[in-house]
Design an enzyme around this catalytic site. Structure first.
Site, mmCIF file in Angstrom:
data_model
loop_
_atom_site.group_PDB
_atom_site.id
_atom_site.type_symbol
_atom_site.label_atom_id
_atom_site.label_comp_id
_atom_site.label_asym_id
_atom_site.label_seq_id
_atom_site.Cartn_x
_atom_site.Cartn_y
_atom_site.Cartn_z
ATOM 1 N N ASP A 43 0.786 -1.240 0.000
ATOM 2 C CA ASP A 43 0.000 0.000 0.000
ATOM 3 C C ASP A 43 0.820 1.294 0.000
ATOM 4 O OD1 ASP A 43 -1.631 -2.090 0.703
ATOM 5 O OD2 ASP A 43 -2.200 -1.283 2.642
ATOM 6 N N TYR A 102 1.979 -1.239 9.972
ATOM 7 C CA TYR A 102 1.026 -1.373 8.877
ATOM 8 C C TYR A 102 0.550 -0.006 8.387
ATOM 9 C CZ TYR A 102 0.503 -6.484 8.663
ATOM 10 O OH TYR A 102 0.691 -7.820 8.441
HETATM 11 C C1 FRU Z 1 -3.811 -3.793 2.531
HETATM 12 C C2 FRU Z 1 -3.194 -4.219 3.858
HETATM 13 C C3 FRU Z 1 -3.597 -3.287 4.977
HETATM 14 C C4 FRU Z 1 -2.479 -3.464 5.957
HETATM 15 C C5 FRU Z 1 -1.289 -3.623 5.047
HETATM 16 C C6 FRU Z 1 -0.227 -4.551 5.555
HETATM 17 O O1 FRU Z 1 -3.106 -4.271 1.444
HETATM 18 O O2 FRU Z 1 -3.543 -5.545 4.164
HETATM 19 O O3 FRU Z 1 -4.865 -3.548 5.521
HETATM 20 O O4 FRU Z 1 -2.341 -2.375 6.809
HETATM 21 O O5 FRU Z 1 -1.784 -4.113 3.830
HETATM 22 O O6 FRU Z 1 0.889 -4.508 4.741
#
Ligand code: FRU
Length: 482
Positions: A43, A102
């Site tokens: 992300d 995250y």
């Molecule tokens: C979306 C996600 C988020 C999380 C992140 C972990 O792709 O699963 O919900 O914060 O990626 O890398």
């Protein structure tokens, strides 16, 4: 910075150095997209223009091409075109984020850049904990972790993550992607006067909420903002079943148009609409820049969608971010337009052509030796068929009798053709950005967008044969070297 954090940063930097040559030797390495220097990117995070400079962070696993305890990688740019890879912003060093820093967002407060992100923690039995954390920076490069500011509110499972924060009046608001205890996807709204004490106001949208039926078991990466008089909730729901041309990817990313009542913490909204109709697009994030533009960047990938089959893995990296798009709300439509700065990427003009009748004979465009270019077509109202072949790897087709536009590509898993489609009453304009291993297609000034990775089976020196055929008038065609 704690010793552990320093150590984790050192290890990641070492990994970058160690693999530099193998990563950079990959002919599929992109030329004008943001990628991880090694390992896996997912992300976009913390997108902000701060002190004039754009900052774009990303979920990063430096040690393998799979997911795991994520870092926040960091890029900055003055112009959205030239990006600088900055030192690592966050490494998962503390007890509240041991299994990953995250996704999250950035805001400006008292001249400082403040990040909100999810501290992901898993114990030996796989039990999950989630903390919404804060980190503050005075220089936009080093971040002072303040630890958790939001604990899990009642009613949710530990799938509670991806805080997006904004200011309204004197108060701060945060949306968080969530799963409620009945295992359905939700967006939680929280409020704070000081960014430290947060009050949970409730779920403002989700599966089974606001007249929406079953709509997935988890909603990730929410983003809520005003756009030219409406409010938009962007979210990535998981657990939708494919339905005709819709929801073809493993997970979706789309939006609801609605109205947030800050007093009652309710969000009345319309139907869910997918943001991108291509193969690879997920977890987009927006920011409002100083020009007042709502800019959006997405992950050019989808979780668990053949990630282990990407051809770049043998060069020790995977995934990229999309180009920045500006969002506009015009005549009841959400448009996504490539950020205007991107026109500055144009080098030599490769094609400049006006009015031509299309025919069944494939007209080969003079794009010899080009693997990276931008292409524009303006089409006449008489267009009934269009086919644009981009080498052996992809085809764009439009059929006016069925009103269907499709992006076809050779699957990088089984080598067979596969496609993504949408309905379009008319095709008047097509703008495509082709990079060494990706394509982004904007139709009718951003009414629909198709993003995909393409892995043509040729080596870097081969030309991409681009051919156009069809029935109807091609009013104008332009192409530029990028
Ligand atoms: C979306 C996600 C988020 C999380 C992140 C972990 O792709 O699963 O919900 O914060 O990626 O890398």
């Amino acid at each position: 910075m704690t010793e552990r954090e320093q150590e984790l940063i050192r290890l990641a930097e070492e990994e970058v150095e160690k693999n530099k040559s193998v990563v950079e030797r990959d002919p599929y390495r992109l030329r004008f997209h943001l990628m991880p220097p090694v390992g896996l990117l997912n992300d976009p995070n913390g997108f902000i223009q701060w002190n004039g400079t754009y900052h774009l962070f990303y979920q990063w696993m430096p040690f393998k091409t799979g997911h795991g305890a994520k870092y926040w990688g960091h890029y900055s740019s003055a112009d959205l075109i030239t990006w600088k890879h900055e030192p690592i912003a966050l490494a998962p060093s503390e007890w509240f984020e041991l299994n990953g820093c995250y996704s999250g967002s950035a805001i400006e407060h008292d001249g400082k850049m403040v990040l909100f992100y999810t501290g992901n923690v898993k114990d030996a039995d796989g039990n999950r904990e989630s903390y919404q954390c804060m980190a503050v920076s005075e220089d936009g490069l080093t971040f002072d972790k303040k630890g958790p500011v939001v604990e899990l509110p009642e009613g949710y499972t530990a799938h509670f993550r991806d805080p997006k924060v904004w200011k309204k009046g004197a108060e701060w608001y945060m949306v968080v992607g969530a799963q409620s205890e009945d295992l359905t996807g939700k967006v939680a709204l929280l409020r704070s006067a000081d960014l430290v004490e947060w009050q949970h106001l409730g779920a403002i949208a989700g599966s089974g909420e606001n007249g929406l039926g079953d709509f997935g078991y988890m909603w990730e990466c929410p983003d809520l903002f005003e756009l030219d008089g409406v409010e938009v909730l962007v979210v990535s729901p998981q657990g939708l079943k494919a339905d005709g041309m819709n929801y073809q990817n493993v997970y979706q990313a789309g939006y609801f148009i609605g109205k947030l009542d800050y007093g009652s913490a309710t969000f009345e909204h319309g139907d869910f609409v997918e943001l991108d109709r291509g193969f690879e697009f997920y977890a987009p994030q927006t920011t409002l820049d100083k020009k007042g533009r709502r800019l959006m960047v997405g992950w050019m990938g989808v979780p668990e969608q053949d990630e282990d089959k990407h051809p770049t893995i043998k060069h020790k990296w995977i995934h990229a971010l999309t180009l920045p798009r500006e969002l506009k709300w015009i005549d009841g439509k959400l448009l996504q337009v490539p950020a205007e700065e991107l026109t500055q990427m144009r080098k030599a003009t490769l094609i400049e052509l006006s009015k031509m009748e299309l025919s069944d004979d494939k007209f080969q465009l003079p794009l010899e030796e080009k693997r990276v270019f931008e292409l524009h077509l303006s089409l006449g109202a008489d267009l009934s068929l269009l086919e644009l072949a981009i080498g052996e790897a992809a085809k764009l087709t439009y059929d006016a009798s069925s009103n269907v536009f499709s992006l076809h590509r050779k699957s990088f898993v089984i080598g067979e053709w596969e496609m993504r489609s949408c309905r379009l009453t008319q095709l008047t304009e097509l703008q495509a950005f082709v990079d060494t291993s990706s394509i982004e297609v904007f139709l009718n000034g951003g009414e629909e967008v198709f993003t995909a990775r393409l892995f043509p089976e040729h080596d870097a020196s081969d030309a991409v044969k681009v051919c156009v055929s069809g029935t109807g008038t091609l009013m104008k065609m332009n192409a530029w070297d990028l």
